[in-house]
Design an enzyme around this catalytic site. Sequence first.
Site, mmCIF file in Angstrom:
data_model
loop_
_atom_site.group_PDB
_atom_site.id
_atom_site.type_symbol
_atom_site.label_atom_id
_atom_site.label_comp_id
_atom_site.label_asym_id
_atom_site.label_seq_id
_atom_site.Cartn_x
_atom_site.Cartn_y
_atom_site.Cartn_z
ATOM 1 N N ASP A 337 0.857 -1.184 0.000
ATOM 2 C CA ASP A 337 0.000 0.000 0.000
ATOM 3 C C ASP A 337 0.896 1.238 0.000
ATOM 4 O OD1 ASP A 337 0.982 -0.061 2.574
ATOM 5 O OD2 ASP A 337 -0.885 0.583 3.500
ATOM 6 N N ASP A 616 -0.346 -1.596 6.583
ATOM 7 C CA ASP A 616 -0.473 -1.212 7.985
ATOM 8 C C ASP A 616 -1.919 -1.007 8.416
ATOM 9 O OD1 ASP A 616 -1.010 1.046 6.525
ATOM 10 O OD2 ASP A 616 0.175 2.399 7.754
ATOM 11 N N ASP A 620 -5.678 -3.891 4.681
ATOM 12 C CA ASP A 620 -4.615 -4.735 4.132
ATOM 13 C C ASP A 620 -4.662 -6.162 4.671
ATOM 14 O OD1 ASP A 620 -3.354 -2.583 2.692
ATOM 15 O OD2 ASP A 620 -2.613 -1.849 4.616
#
Length: 897
Positions: A337, A616, A620
Amino acid sequence: MRSVHHYTGLSTEEVLASRQKYGSNLLVPPARRAVWLEFLDKFQDPLIKILLVALCLSVGIAAYGYFSGQDSVQAFLEPIGIFVAILLATGVSFWFEFKSRKAFDILNQSNDTLPVKVIRDNRVQEVSKSDLVVGDVILLDTGDEVPADGLLLEAVSLQVNESSLTGELMCHKSTQLADFDQQAIFPTNKVLRSTTLIEGHGMMLAEHVGAQTAYGQVYDAVQVDDSVETPLNKQLDWLSRLITRMSYFIALIIIVGRTSWFLIDTPSFSWLMLGSHLLNTFMIAVTLIVVAVPEGLPLSVSLSLALSMRRMLSSNNLVRRMHACETMGAVQVICTDKTGTLTQNQMHVIATHLDAPSQVISESMAVNSTAYLDFEEGTEPKTLGNPTEGALLSWLYEQGISYRDLREQIEIIEQIPFSPKLKYMATLVYSPILRKRMLYVKGGSEILMQMSTASPETMDITLLKEELGSYQNQAMRTLGFAYCEVPDTADSIATCLKNQVLTFAGIVAIADPVRNEVPAAIAACHQAGITVKMVTGDTPGTARQIARQIGTWTDGVDDQDKWSLLTGSEFEAYTDEALLPHLDQLKIIARARPLDKARLVKLYQQLNRVVAVTGDGTNDAPALNQAQVGLSMGDGTSVAKEASDITIIDNSFASISKSVMWGRSLYQNIQRFILFQMTINVAACLIVLAGAFLGTQSPITVPQMLWVNLIMDTFAAIALASLPPTEKVMTSPPRNPNDFIINRAMGLNIALVGGLFFFLLLGLLSVFNHIDITSVNDLFCRACFAQIGHIDHTQGELSPYELSLFFTFFVFLQFWNLFNARTFFLRQSFFSCLKGTSALLMIAVCILFGQVFIVQFGGEMFSVVPLPIQDWLWIALLTCPVFLVGELVRALSRRFR
């Protein structure tokens, strides 16, 4: 239920009916499996399975020998040793993972009892978060965590942090159609569980609770155990099959060969003699199968992984699942990400173009704001509230200006909060420092330029507009500032804006900057043949700009390929079959939904790629769980950490490239150990095979093989696992996960060296069977001059002294070969790579002293007698050519490569 601007909420009966129909607002984790069941899972390891078979066969042999009177109770030492090996191997693996899991055991820290304000029975009341039901009217204030998914009924200057679900730090929410963002991942008039109100307030109608929320769907996806097999498990499974098939094949040769030999060579046939011969042959065949099994290999692999697991912690990689240590070395694709992983997850002022008195700028940023900074000792200031305003306060802090001191000194008369309709925020204050009433305005740069009818003479508006366009093209947020001095009687911002002339003070550019170490870390991954894909909830423009900065996007090339960047809606619209041929072209998925990354991981796995995922946020977690290796950030959400295999403690992408280096080096170390141990087993199996046809007793006893396979090999595994990682492994592409762990060079080395050891030992055995040996010097002289002395032992039986010599020769051949295994793959002299080998040298000394101790004091248990010092020196001298020849081969390979 509602009238105009009046909400009565649900009645008590309606609450019960809703809970009955839609369920409660609870996320119930699945019951954790019993500890003993988790321990039993370790017996699914392919090498443990082959050890269990060996254990059963060994128990059968021992029982037959003991109850038939052929052997003493000492026959049970081998099955006991194999049993201990199984317990140690499974125990080490289980204990380290259990201990590591405790460090991650934070997912179930529940906040379901937090109070939430709702309207029920026509009054405002507080209920626990878990008591919410579909249809509840919920009141939201700044700082609240949204407790359910729902539709906004009212929204006043509402800004929501959706980074836990989409990666976006700030999303504007509204009930006005004119304010709707058609590109937003979730509708502008809806708020989601686990997101946080940055500013403003509102009221929502709960539409989904518990597992039906977007957060709940992510949570459920995390609970599903992924069945993705790690590359090392596959390799060890293939290795166990090879060992099994080869040992069964050789055992079959023994049975067929010895039976045929008996039928041909026996003049007076009887069924009783055949039965006795077949039973003896079967016992020899089973013995060979047991000898072929590398009892120490599972323990050695577990110890190697556990040691690397601990040492990787020094590189800020907290490993939760041991196999992840090695799997990182096989990674071919990293899906990451943006926010918090590639960027700092903290808005910063990147550039300023301000032309106004410094006190005016400072006061404007400090008081015309609703954000705060948290000055936790030893850390950088953390923004509480609007991240864009927090960036301004951080900029003041960097200039040595305290926003709190300014706020305490300045009197705020009136304040208009930012709204999408106005696109600015204004604050009317009295400044005791300037001794004036001042109006400070900040907002959209273009809006404030139009509102301002004055600007400093030194300000070049044309240049300013060019810079503004440049910042916006780089996907930065820009803020404009304006101010004016107002009369002391002024008490209304609206009146001031109508009657006073605003002076434009300039602009600032704000962005969530790329972490400093990321571009170099990305370059290291590319050099290692690893591709990096970005999956973010941000806009395509922002994602593309970050990709440029980190080196994964090339202008003029990727711009021309429609598959280089897809939005979440486009990605969802394509079928798997349409996407698979274009995955290598894909660089970015922007405006990604929570489950898009998990789908992308599955697609790469369909192409047999080994995938690592970094993240994080809660969004995710499904992908972290699905990937062969999930990498969460140290400051990530608890759900992300629970779903991951490794946590990057320092949040640095550079630590990921280090973990790849560790993984590749560890795999090579495991290969080195397999090379070392399989050479031992090949030589031992061939000795048993030769003895089966020559009619001699086995020169290596069960306790001696247990010492070699369990103790000596385990020490060797620790020695090889302790070798430091080398950066050279980062210059080659990832290995093919389908390649066998024993490559061609290793197989050739095992066959040649194992065969050489066999012929040397067979020759030594032949000498022992024909010459009465009382010392190594005697052996050397008689063998050279063919002096056959009196044989005081029958053909095929060795004296305890000869067994001691044979055992020590066997161990010393492997001892010297340990140094050759250390330098395998390097083509370097052992002496040129001594750095980092102190542990190996210490363990080699321990193996040497252990062998001396067993021979000198092992007695009947190990079928040995003490050897004089000159014999030890002779054996060391006669076997050291194993190492010297290895050095010569490596020197020649360097010369002619």
